[in-house]
Design a protein around this motif. Structure first.
Motif, PDB file in Angstrom:
ATOM      1  N   PHE A  73       0.831  -1.207   0.000  1.00  0.00           N
ATOM      2  CA  PHE A  73       0.000   0.000   0.000  1.00  0.00           C
ATOM      3  C   PHE A  73       0.863   1.255   0.000  1.00  0.00           C
ATOM      4  N   PHE A  74       1.929   1.259   0.815  1.00  0.00           N
ATOM      5  CA  PHE A  74       2.815   2.410   0.897  1.00  0.00           C
ATOM      6  C   PHE A  74       3.517   2.659  -0.435  1.00  0.00           C
ATOM      7  N   ILE A  75       4.015   1.586  -1.066  1.00  0.00           N
ATOM      8  CA  ILE A  75       4.732   1.730  -2.338  1.00  0.00           C
ATOM      9  C   ILE A  75       3.785   2.225  -3.429  1.00  0.00           C
ATOM     10  N   VAL A  76       2.599   1.607  -3.526  1.00  0.00           N
ATOM     11  CA  VAL A  76       1.626   2.012  -4.542  1.00  0.00           C
ATOM     12  C   VAL A  76       1.188   3.460  -4.316  1.00  0.00           C
ATOM     13  N   GLY A  77       0.980   3.829  -3.035  1.00  0.00           N
ATOM     14  CA  GLY A  77       0.581   5.195  -2.721  1.00  0.00           C
ATOM     15  C   GLY A  77       1.636   6.205  -3.140  1.00  0.00           C
ATOM     16  N   ARG A 137      -8.294  -2.001  -6.189  1.00  0.00           N
ATOM     17  CA  ARG A 137      -8.352  -3.372  -5.678  1.00  0.00           C
ATOM     18  C   ARG A 137      -7.306  -4.263  -6.343  1.00  0.00           C
ATOM     19  N   ARG A 138      -7.068  -4.033  -7.613  1.00  0.00           N
ATOM     20  CA  ARG A 138      -6.041  -4.819  -8.306  1.00  0.00           C
ATOM     21  C   ARG A 138      -4.635  -4.482  -7.780  1.00  0.00           C
ATOM     22  N   LEU A 139      -4.469  -3.261  -7.294  1.00  0.00           N
ATOM     23  CA  LEU A 139      -3.142  -2.816  -6.853  1.00  0.00           C
ATOM     24  C   LEU A 139      -2.854  -3.156  -5.395  1.00  0.00           C
ATOM     25  N   VAL A 140      -3.849  -3.017  -4.509  1.00  0.00           N
ATOM     26  CA  VAL A 140      -3.575  -3.121  -3.065  1.00  0.00           C
ATOM     27  C   VAL A 140      -4.443  -4.146  -2.332  1.00  0.00           C
ATOM     28  N   GLN A 168      -9.205  -0.066   4.156  1.00  0.00           N
ATOM     29  CA  GLN A 168      -8.215   0.880   4.675  1.00  0.00           C
ATOM     30  C   GLN A 168      -7.220   1.270   3.582  1.00  0.00           C
ATOM     31  N   HIS A 169      -6.997   0.385   2.630  1.00  0.00           N
ATOM     32  CA  HIS A 169      -6.083   0.630   1.518  1.00  0.00           C
ATOM     33  C   HIS A 169      -6.825   1.102   0.274  1.00  0.00           C
ATOM     34  N   ILE A 170      -7.994   0.500   0.028  1.00  0.00           N
ATOM     35  CA  ILE A 170      -8.730   0.804  -1.204  1.00  0.00           C
ATOM     36  C   ILE A 170      -9.160   2.264  -1.262  1.00  0.00           C
ATOM     37  N   LEU A 224     -10.133  13.007  -6.372  1.00  0.00           N
ATOM     38  CA  LEU A 224      -9.957  12.412  -5.046  1.00  0.00           C
ATOM     39  C   LEU A 224     -11.297  12.041  -4.427  1.00  0.00           C
ATOM     40  N   THR A 225     -12.249  12.972  -4.464  1.00  0.00           N
ATOM     41  CA  THR A 225     -13.548  12.723  -3.829  1.00  0.00           C
ATOM     42  C   THR A 225     -14.344  11.648  -4.570  1.00  0.00           C
ATOM     43  N   LEU A 226     -14.384  11.713  -5.909  1.00  0.00           N
ATOM     44  CA  LEU A 226     -15.159  10.734  -6.668  1.00  0.00           C
ATOM     45  C   LEU A 226     -14.579   9.331  -6.531  1.00  0.00           C
ATOM     46  N   GLY A 227     -13.247   9.224  -6.535  1.00  0.00           N
ATOM     47  CA  GLY A 227     -12.628   7.914  -6.370  1.00  0.00           C
ATOM     48  C   GLY A 227     -12.946   7.306  -5.019  1.00  0.00           C
ATOM     49  N   MET A 228     -12.825   8.102  -3.953  1.00  0.00           N
ATOM     50  CA  MET A 228     -13.105   7.595  -2.613  1.00  0.00           C
ATOM     51  C   MET A 228     -14.572   7.242  -2.439  1.00  0.00           C
TER      52      MET A 228
END
Length: 345
Positions: free
Chosen positions: A10-14, A280-283, A288-290, A74-78
């Motif tokens: 999660f940290f690396i992808v972020g 979801r494919r990444l993390v 908490q990560h998605i 940011l808002t639409l993705g979350m």
């Protein structure tokens, strides 16, 4: 709880996602009909270059547009990640549930009532649109609650069906009202409804920031509850979670955030659908990560789509909503086919 390996991933992808978003921020800042070199851009940003043309281009036009694009993504993705978690449906997003179209209807109604008086996005008009948009979003939330209940509980499957019906009804009403507007307001409403941030201003940034600052941390805090809501109802009850109450709270938070973003950008479809799937494919599957990664991916999608729309079609501009839809429709069809195969297999 997510293990250490997933946390590291999660940290690396972020970090990679934020780096890509910053790269798109820089590319958008330096590209356009008025080209700026890298030294000119940085000197203007840090106050070393006082050329009024450079300051107007960067701080008056490009910076508000880029900041709005990043915040809206940011808002639409979350919100998309939250809605897919609440409904337990991978095809859920703010558009499918009818929330975006309801806010759009409310704002078009506002434009119709004050027609001829909206020449630009003044502070007064933004406040008025915010109030009307929030009311429209809340009315939709209430209707979703009323018609999606089964034996007093919120049914995730029925929620999707009711949302689709509300979306169709609100879209038809929006079209009917917009056809009654004068030509100038009709043109403005049409561009806005297609999803565009080309007229972004610092007033719009200020109107969106309080919603983002208040609601985004709340949604991330509720991420463990979203993990629990993925189980069946018996298991959720056994874990001591009041599923109906939690779904309603999360849905109200999502509606507030959607309303604030749609007001400043119009109805940008598919970001709330695409970002959670990519995340979801990444993390993995932990919310908490998605949720945070969906926000980062959403920002990248909007910034990239806006850059494509204003550069590839120059001197004309293609609204970012149309660019995202061109990408989103094929992916949506792919998801439908994949889900239908899962059901038949």
């Amino acid at each position: 709880m997510p293990n250490r390996k997933l946390n590291a991933r999660f940290f690396i992808v972020g970090c990679i996602g934020i780096a890509i978003a910053l790269l798109m921020f820089y590319i958008s800042l330096t590209s356009g009909t008025y080209p700026l070199t890298t030294p000119e851009t940085f000197r203007t940003l840090f106050g070393l270059d006082h050329d009024p043309n450079h300051e107007l281009v960067i701080f008056g036009f490009r910076m508000p547009r880029i900041v709005i694009g990043a915040l809206v993504g940011l808002t639409l993705g979350m919100v998309g990640a939250v809605l897919q978690g609440v409904t337990r449906n991978d095809l859920a997003d703010p558009g499918i549930l009818g929330i975006q179209s309801a806010v759009g209807l409310a704002v078009v109604l506002y434009m119709f009532v004050v027609q001829g008086n909206i020449k630009e996005m003044s502070s007064f008009s933004i406040v008025g649109m915010s109030v009307w948009g929030w009311i429209g979003g809340m009315i939709t939330a209430v209707l979703l609650f009323l018609f999606s209940r089964d034996r007093g509980e919120l049914d995730p499957k029925r929620l999707i069906l009711v949302g689709i019906a509300l979306n169709a009804g609100f879209s038809a009403l929006t079209l009917f009202i917009s056809l009654k507007m004068n030509p100038q307001d009709f043109e403005m409403a049409t561009v806005w409804l297609s999803g565009s941030i080309y007229s972004a201003s610092w007033e719009q940034v200020i109107s969106l920031l309080p919603w983002a600052v208040c609601i985004i941390p709340f949604l991330i805090w509720k991420a463990p509850i979203l993990n629990v809501l993925q189980f069946d109802e018996v298991t959720i009850t056994g874990l001591g979670v009041r599923a109906n109450r939690e779904r309603i709270i999360l849905l109200f938070g999502a509606v507030g955030l959607i309303s604030a973003s749609v007001i400043v950008s119009g109805s940008i479809a598919f970001v709330g659908l695409l970002a959670p799937h990519i995340s979801r494919r990444l993390v993995g599957i932990h919310h908490q990560h998605i949720i945070p990664i969906s926000g980062v991916v959403g920002s990248i999608l909007i910034l990239t789509g806006d850059w494509i729309g204003k550069t590839l079609f120059a001197p004309a501009e293609l609204p970012v909503g149309i660019v995202i839809s061109i990408i989103g429709v094929p992916y949506f069809i792919y998801l439908l086919i994949r889900n239908s195969r899962k059901v038949t297999s």
